[in-house]
Scaffold this motif. Structure first.
Motif, short mmCIF file in Angstrom:
data_model
loop_
_atom_site.label_atom_id
_atom_site.label_comp_id
_atom_site.label_asym_id
_atom_site.label_seq_id
_atom_site.Cartn_x
_atom_site.Cartn_y
_atom_site.Cartn_z
N PRO A 1 0.93 -1.26 0.15
CA PRO A 1 -0.04 0.00 -0.14
C PRO A 1 1.02 1.30 0.18
N TYR A 2 2.17 1.22 0.28
CA TYR A 2 3.00 2.38 0.45
C TYR A 2 3.48 2.77 -1.04
N ASN B 1 -13.47 5.24 -14.80
CA ASN B 1 -13.78 6.73 -14.85
C ASN B 1 -12.99 7.32 -13.62
N LEU B 2 -12.77 8.61 -13.62
CA LEU B 2 -12.03 9.21 -12.52
C LEU B 2 -12.27 9.20 -11.24
N VAL B 3 -13.76 8.97 -11.01
CA VAL B 3 -14.18 9.06 -9.54
C VAL B 3 -13.77 7.58 -8.93
N VAL B 4 -13.91 6.33 -9.81
CA VAL B 4 -13.53 5.20 -9.30
C VAL B 4 -12.21 5.15 -8.94
N VAL C 1 -10.12 4.82 -5.34
CA VAL C 1 -8.86 3.62 -5.07
C VAL C 1 -8.00 4.21 -4.41
N LEU C 2 -7.81 5.64 -5.03
CA LEU C 2 -6.46 5.99 -4.39
C LEU C 2 -6.86 6.63 -3.07
N ILE D 1 -5.40 3.21 4.07
CA ILE D 1 -4.87 2.15 4.53
C ILE D 1 -3.22 2.45 5.13
N VAL D 2 -2.69 3.37 4.04
CA VAL D 2 -1.22 3.72 4.75
C VAL D 2 -1.38 4.72 6.11
#
Length: 183
Positions: free
Chosen positions: A92-93, A137-140, A144-145, A151-152
């Protein structure tokens, strides 16, 4: 009688390479005789072939002695597992988390057939995930980002990294930065 028994133990019906004394080694295709050089074929191929020959000779010497073979497999298993575990922690990092995972699996796959299957499966799933994410698309992509960022931040908090930094900059009164587990 002994020769027949030893001959029987060197046979293998699966795709890996048989080793004297039984068992199977998965990484045989890592040192195959295929041509890999382009351009300055003579010199490059000569160096590559010499390296492959030395690796084959090294493996043959190890495979001749059961204790050395067992020790080598254990060493590869420990090294590959450590690299794989480090890669899983680093996923995740920012940085090469997945690359470390694949290197760890490749180390294990050089000796273990199961790791070669897992490596093939993991590569396929990773490629499928990146392809799927690329089509979104950009929203998904932002979701995720954001999930990755959470998580980080969560793992840094649990590992008490924020409390350590708070002590460096004089924010010890912010007790909420302290980890609930390691605090």
């Amino acid at each position: 009688m002994r020769a027949v028994r030893d001959l029987d133990r060197t046979r293998s019906g699966r795709s890996g390479h048989a080793v004297p004394g039984g068992g199977e080694r998965a990484g045989g295709d890592l040192i195959s005789t295929e041509q890999t050089s382009r351009g300055e074929e003579g010199q490059e191929r000569g160096r590559f072939d010499a390296l492959k020959d030395r690796l084959r000779h090294f493996r043959a010497r190890i495979d001749e002695r059961p204790t050395a073979r067992r020790t080598y497999r254990v060493a590869i298993g420990v090294l590959g597992t450590l690299v794989l575990a480090g890669g899983i922690v680093a996923i995740p990092y920012p940085g090469p988390g997945w690359a470390i995972v694949f290197v760890g699996l490749a180390i294990l796959a050089s000796e273990f057939a199961w790791a070669k299957r897992v490596l093939t499966f993991a590569r396929g799933k990773y490629d499928a995930w990146t392809d799927w994410l690329g089509r979104q698309n950009l929203v998904v992509k932002l979701l995720v980002l954001t999930a990755t960022g959470l998580i980080v931040v969560g793992t840094l908090w649990v590992l008490n990294a924020f409390w350590l930094v708070a002590g460096w900059v004089g924010l010890q009164e912010w007790t909420w930065l302290q980890s609930p587990i390691l605090g």
